[in-house]
Design a protein around this motif. Structure first.
Motif, PDB file in Angstrom:
ATOM      1  N   GLU A 133     -88.842  55.961  29.696  1.00 44.17           N
ATOM      2  CA  GLU A 133     -88.031  57.023  30.289  1.00 44.17           C
ATOM      3  C   GLU A 133     -87.300  56.537  31.533  1.00 44.17           C
ATOM      4  OE1 GLU A 133     -90.516  60.401  30.943  1.00 44.17           O
ATOM      5  OE2 GLU A 133     -90.795  60.811  28.806  1.00 44.17           O
ATOM      6  N   LEU A 134     -87.794  55.460  32.153  1.00 45.27           N
ATOM      7  CA  LEU A 134     -87.136  54.887  33.319  1.00 45.27           C
ATOM      8  C   LEU A 134     -86.049  53.880  32.931  1.00 45.27           C
ATOM      9  CD1 LEU A 134     -90.224  54.333  35.648  1.00 45.27           C
ATOM     10  CD2 LEU A 134     -88.402  56.008  35.962  1.00 45.27           C
ATOM     11  N   GLY A 135     -85.777  53.758  31.645  1.00 45.67           N
ATOM     12  CA  GLY A 135     -84.689  52.925  31.185  1.00 45.67           C
ATOM     13  C   GLY A 135     -84.954  51.438  31.179  1.00 45.67           C
ATOM     14  N   MET A 136     -86.220  51.038  31.276  1.00 49.75           N
ATOM     15  CA  MET A 136     -86.526  49.609  31.350  1.00 49.75           C
ATOM     16  C   MET A 136     -86.338  48.907  30.016  1.00 49.75           C
ATOM     17  SD  MET A 136     -89.810  49.398  33.865  1.00 49.75           S
ATOM     18  CE  MET A 136     -89.892  50.382  35.356  1.00 49.75           C
ATOM     19  N   GLU A 137     -86.481  49.642  28.937  1.00 46.60           N
ATOM     20  CA  GLU A 137     -86.366  49.033  27.614  1.00 46.60           C
ATOM     21  C   GLU A 137     -84.969  48.459  27.398  1.00 46.60           C
ATOM     22  OE1 GLU A 137     -88.200  50.038  23.278  1.00 46.60           O
ATOM     23  OE2 GLU A 137     -87.108  51.651  24.280  1.00 46.60           O
ATOM     24  N   GLU A 138     -83.954  49.145  27.928  1.00 45.74           N
ATOM     25  CA  GLU A 138     -82.580  48.667  27.786  1.00 45.74           C
ATOM     26  C   GLU A 138     -82.383  47.340  28.517  1.00 45.74           C
ATOM     27  OE1 GLU A 138     -78.026  50.066  28.944  1.00 45.74           O
ATOM     28  OE2 GLU A 138     -79.681  51.491  29.069  1.00 45.74           O
ATOM     29  N   GLN A 139     -82.938  47.245  29.736  1.00 43.40           N
ATOM     30  CA  GLN A 139     -82.816  46.010  30.511  1.00 43.40           C
ATOM     31  C   GLN A 139     -83.586  44.862  29.867  1.00 43.40           C
ATOM     32  OE1 GLN A 139     -80.976  45.271  33.028  1.00 43.40           O
ATOM     33  NE2 GLN A 139     -80.251  47.241  33.778  1.00 43.40           N
ATOM     34  N   LEU A 140     -84.666  45.189  29.141  1.00 39.11           N
ATOM     35  CA  LEU A 140     -85.548  44.176  28.580  1.00 39.11           C
ATOM     36  C   LEU A 140     -85.412  44.082  27.064  1.00 39.11           C
ATOM     37  CD1 LEU A 140     -88.592  45.169  30.781  1.00 39.11           C
ATOM     38  CD2 LEU A 140     -87.425  42.977  30.930  1.00 39.11           C
ATOM     39  N   SER A 141     -84.187  44.201  26.573  1.00 41.28           N
ATOM     40  CA  SER A 141     -83.964  44.099  25.137  1.00 41.28           C
ATOM     41  C   SER A 141     -84.261  42.677  24.655  1.00 41.28           C
ATOM     42  CB  SER A 141     -82.519  44.462  24.799  1.00 41.28           C
ATOM     43  OG  SER A 141     -81.627  43.480  25.300  1.00 41.28           O
ATOM     44  N   ASP A 142     -84.590  42.544  23.368  1.00 40.08           N
ATOM     45  CA  ASP A 142     -84.887  41.230  22.806  1.00 40.08           C
ATOM     46  C   ASP A 142     -83.711  40.269  22.965  1.00 40.08           C
ATOM     47  OD1 ASP A 142     -87.296  42.253  22.104  1.00 40.08           O
ATOM     48  OD2 ASP A 142     -86.938  42.319  19.946  1.00 40.08           O
ATOM     49  N   GLU A 143     -82.495  40.789  22.821  1.00 36.17           N
ATOM     50  CA  GLU A 143     -81.312  39.942  22.935  1.00 36.17           C
ATOM     51  C   GLU A 143     -81.171  39.370  24.344  1.00 36.17           C
ATOM     52  OE1 GLU A 143     -76.430  40.219  22.416  1.00 36.17           O
ATOM     53  OE2 GLU A 143     -77.698  41.970  22.055  1.00 36.17           O
ATOM     54  N   THR A 230     -95.608  43.937  28.545  1.00 37.69           N
ATOM     55  CA  THR A 230     -95.750  42.610  27.948  1.00 37.69           C
ATOM     56  C   THR A 230     -94.466  41.810  28.102  1.00 37.69           C
ATOM     57  OG1 THR A 230     -97.352  43.449  26.328  1.00 37.69           O
ATOM     58  CG2 THR A 230     -96.290  41.362  25.820  1.00 37.69           C
ATOM     59  N   LYS A 231     -93.328  42.458  27.877  1.00 39.00           N
ATOM     60  CA  LYS A 231     -92.047  41.775  28.043  1.00 39.00           C
ATOM     61  C   LYS A 231     -91.825  41.384  29.499  1.00 39.00           C
ATOM     62  CE  LYS A 231     -89.463  43.801  24.163  1.00 39.00           C
ATOM     63  NZ  LYS A 231     -88.240  44.531  23.768  1.00 39.00           N
ATOM     64  N   MET A 232     -92.143  42.301  30.435  1.00 39.76           N
ATOM     65  CA  MET A 232     -91.963  41.983  31.852  1.00 39.76           C
ATOM     66  C   MET A 232     -92.837  40.808  32.264  1.00 39.76           C
ATOM     67  SD  MET A 232     -91.513  45.609  33.870  1.00 39.76           S
ATOM     68  CE  MET A 232     -93.136  46.260  33.422  1.00 39.76           C
ATOM     69  N   SER A 233     -94.054  40.773  31.752  1.00 36.10           N
ATOM     70  CA  SER A 233     -94.962  39.684  32.072  1.00 36.10           C
ATOM     71  C   SER A 233     -94.423  38.357  31.554  1.00 36.10           C
ATOM     72  CB  SER A 233     -96.350  39.966  31.480  1.00 36.10           C
ATOM     73  OG  SER A 233     -97.275  38.962  31.861  1.00 36.10           O
ATOM     74  N   TYR A 234     -93.860  38.390  30.358  1.00 35.44           N
ATOM     75  CA  TYR A 234     -93.288  37.174  29.776  1.00 35.44           C
ATOM     76  C   TYR A 234     -92.087  36.698  30.593  1.00 35.44           C
ATOM     77  CZ  TYR A 234     -90.918  34.105  26.480  1.00 35.44           C
ATOM     78  OH  TYR A 234     -90.290  33.030  25.893  1.00 35.44           O
ATOM     79  N   VAL A 235     -91.220  37.637  30.990  1.00 40.44           N
ATOM     80  CA  VAL A 235     -90.058  37.287  31.815  1.00 40.44           C
ATOM     81  C   VAL A 235     -90.507  36.680  33.128  1.00 40.44           C
ATOM     82  CG1 VAL A 235     -88.166  38.265  33.164  1.00 40.44           C
ATOM     83  CG2 VAL A 235     -88.468  38.946  30.786  1.00 40.44           C
ATOM     84  N   ASN A 236     -91.533  37.292  33.756  1.00 36.48           N
ATOM     85  CA  ASN A 236     -92.027  36.773  35.031  1.00 36.48           C
ATOM     86  C   ASN A 236     -92.568  35.348  34.869  1.00 36.48           C
ATOM     87  OD1 ASN A 236     -92.509  37.757  37.899  1.00 36.48           O
ATOM     88  ND2 ASN A 236     -94.527  36.940  37.395  1.00 36.48           N
ATOM     89  N   LYS A 237     -93.228  35.083  33.734  1.00 34.22           N
ATOM     90  CA  LYS A 237     -93.750  33.738  33.498  1.00 34.22           C
ATOM     91  C   LYS A 237     -92.617  32.745  33.287  1.00 34.22           C
ATOM     92  CE  LYS A 237     -97.103  31.052  30.886  1.00 34.22           C
ATOM     93  NZ  LYS A 237     -98.126  31.038  29.834  1.00 34.22           N
ATOM     94  N   LEU A 238     -91.555  33.156  32.600  1.00 37.86           N
ATOM     95  CA  LEU A 238     -90.399  32.291  32.406  1.00 37.86           C
ATOM     96  C   LEU A 238     -89.756  31.912  33.735  1.00 37.86           C
ATOM     97  CD1 LEU A 238     -88.387  33.740  29.364  1.00 37.86           C
ATOM     98  CD2 LEU A 238     -89.478  31.497  29.500  1.00 37.86           C
ATOM     99  N   VAL A 239     -89.549  32.917  34.580  1.00 35.96           N
ATOM    100  CA  VAL A 239     -88.775  32.719  35.813  1.00 35.96           C
ATOM    101  C   VAL A 239     -89.632  32.210  36.965  1.00 35.96           C
ATOM    102  CG1 VAL A 239     -87.321  33.880  37.532  1.00 35.96           C
ATOM    103  CG2 VAL A 239     -87.112  34.469  35.107  1.00 35.96           C
ATOM    104  N   ASN A 240     -90.857  32.748  37.082  1.00 36.19           N
ATOM    105  CA  ASN A 240     -91.695  32.425  38.237  1.00 36.19           C
ATOM    106  C   ASN A 240     -92.906  31.561  37.908  1.00 36.19           C
ATOM    107  OD1 ASN A 240     -90.061  34.011  40.019  1.00 36.19           O
ATOM    108  ND2 ASN A 240     -91.028  35.849  39.194  1.00 36.19           N
ATOM    109  N   GLY A 241     -93.088  31.240  36.621  1.00 39.39           N
ATOM    110  CA  GLY A 241     -94.165  30.326  36.246  1.00 39.39           C
ATOM    111  C   GLY A 241     -95.526  30.952  36.117  1.00 39.39           C
ATOM    112  N   LYS A 242     -95.625  32.293  36.161  1.00 32.51           N
ATOM    113  CA  LYS A 242     -96.924  32.956  36.025  1.00 32.51           C
ATOM    114  C   LYS A 242     -96.733  34.350  35.453  1.00 32.51           C
ATOM    115  CE  LYS A 242     -96.757  34.452  40.868  1.00 32.51           C
ATOM    116  NZ  LYS A 242     -97.462  34.428  42.179  1.00 32.51           N
ATOM    117  N   PRO A 243     -97.737  34.862  34.731  1.00 32.33           N
ATOM    118  CA  PRO A 243     -97.633  36.224  34.189  1.00 32.33           C
ATOM    119  C   PRO A 243     -97.587  37.258  35.312  1.00 32.33           C
ATOM    120  CG  PRO A 243     -99.402  34.980  33.132  1.00 32.33           C
ATOM    121  CD  PRO A 243     -98.975  34.195  34.334  1.00 32.33           C
TER     122      PRO A 243
END
Length: 270
Positions: A133-143, A230-243
């Motif tokens: 409902e906070l619109g995070m899904e749009e920002q974290l799309s698979d694409e 789960t997606k946010m955790s993966y993004v954080n690991k990609l960018v910052n090196g940790k979940p």
């Protein structure tokens, strides 16, 4: 109390969302120059401003930012009065983060409003939070995550900001940065086995009562929050090196949601 339902290791649990570094500095006080359930920024009061008369859910953060332009500093939030007196508590809160979008601003405003509606000495009223409902899904799309993954793996870190901007995915890292201003603590003794919840929903489905619909919505929210976290955790690991460690136990920080082998495969962006 803002409550984040989430599924972890076969259990549906709940975490309380609070603003990080917000601290209660006074208890059971009553000042002539401070009203209960108010926001005070550089001596300006939310209750006496045009923002205080607005029905916009983002009025609190809009007020805070507008009164902090010249002197950005910590501000005060007062709770409601105690049930048996005119005394209230006072929070001191850091400046809000830079705006990413109005939906995330809504989460911040809800956290401020939650403090303002607190009644000292009384049980807190829970309000569920949905990342969807906070619109995070749009920002974290698979694409978008696929584009991020390709840039991180194929280019040096010094080029990331430029490439993120060109790929239109800067918002992904902005969301993570914004959420790092919050902390979520698992609420003890409020979890239930996911299988038990599913059995209960199945048994109640033919009734289609309000209780059934509310419980079904709660479970749907928990599953949606899990997928987005789960997606946010993966993004954080990609960018910052940790979940991501947004959700913690009361004892110590703990990564509650783990992806398979800490890796998610996304289709390559076109």
């Amino acid at each position: 109390m803002l409550v984040l339902p989430i599924v972890n290791k076969g259990r549906v649990m709940n975490a309380e969302i609070r603003l990080k570094k917000a601290s209660k500095i006074r208890k059971s006080v009553c000042y002539e120059d401070a009203k209960p359930s108010d926001i005070i920024v550089n001596r300006e009061k939310f209750s006496e401003s045009s923002f205080g008369k607005s029905r916009d859910v983002n009025a609190p953060i809009d007020f805070i930012r507008s009164k902090s332009l010249l002197y950005p500093r910590r501000f005060l939030v007062t709770t409601k009065e105690e049930n048996d007196s005119n005394a209230y508590d006072v929070y001191e809160v850091p400046q809000p983060p830079k705006s990413v979008n109005r939906n995330l601003d809504r989460l911040y405003s809800k956290a401020i409003t939650d403090m303002r509606q607190e009644i000292p000495g009384s049980p807190k009223r829970g309000r569920y939070v949905s990342f969807e409902e906070l619109g995070m899904e749009e920002q974290l799309s698979d694409e978008k995550i696929a584009r991020l993954q390709r840039i991180v793996k194929d280019y040096p870190q010094s080029e990331w900001p430029r490439l993120f901007e060109e790929a239109g995915i800067m918002g992904i890292t902005d969301v993570i940065r914004f959420l790092n201003n919050f902390e979520c603590t698992v609420i003890s003794d409020t979890s239930i086995r996911e299988e038990s919840l599913q059995d209960t929903l199945k048994a109640m489905s033919s009734l289609n009562t309000r209780d059934y619909r509310n419980l079904k919505k709660y479970y749907r929210t928990a599953k949606g929050n899990t997928g987005i976290y789960t997606k946010m955790s993966y993004v954080n690991k990609l960018v910052n090196g940790k979940p991501l460690t947004l959700i913690q136990t009361k004892d110590r920080p703990k990564q509650l949601i783990k992806t398979k082998k800490d890796e998610i495969e996304y289709p390559k962006a076109a």
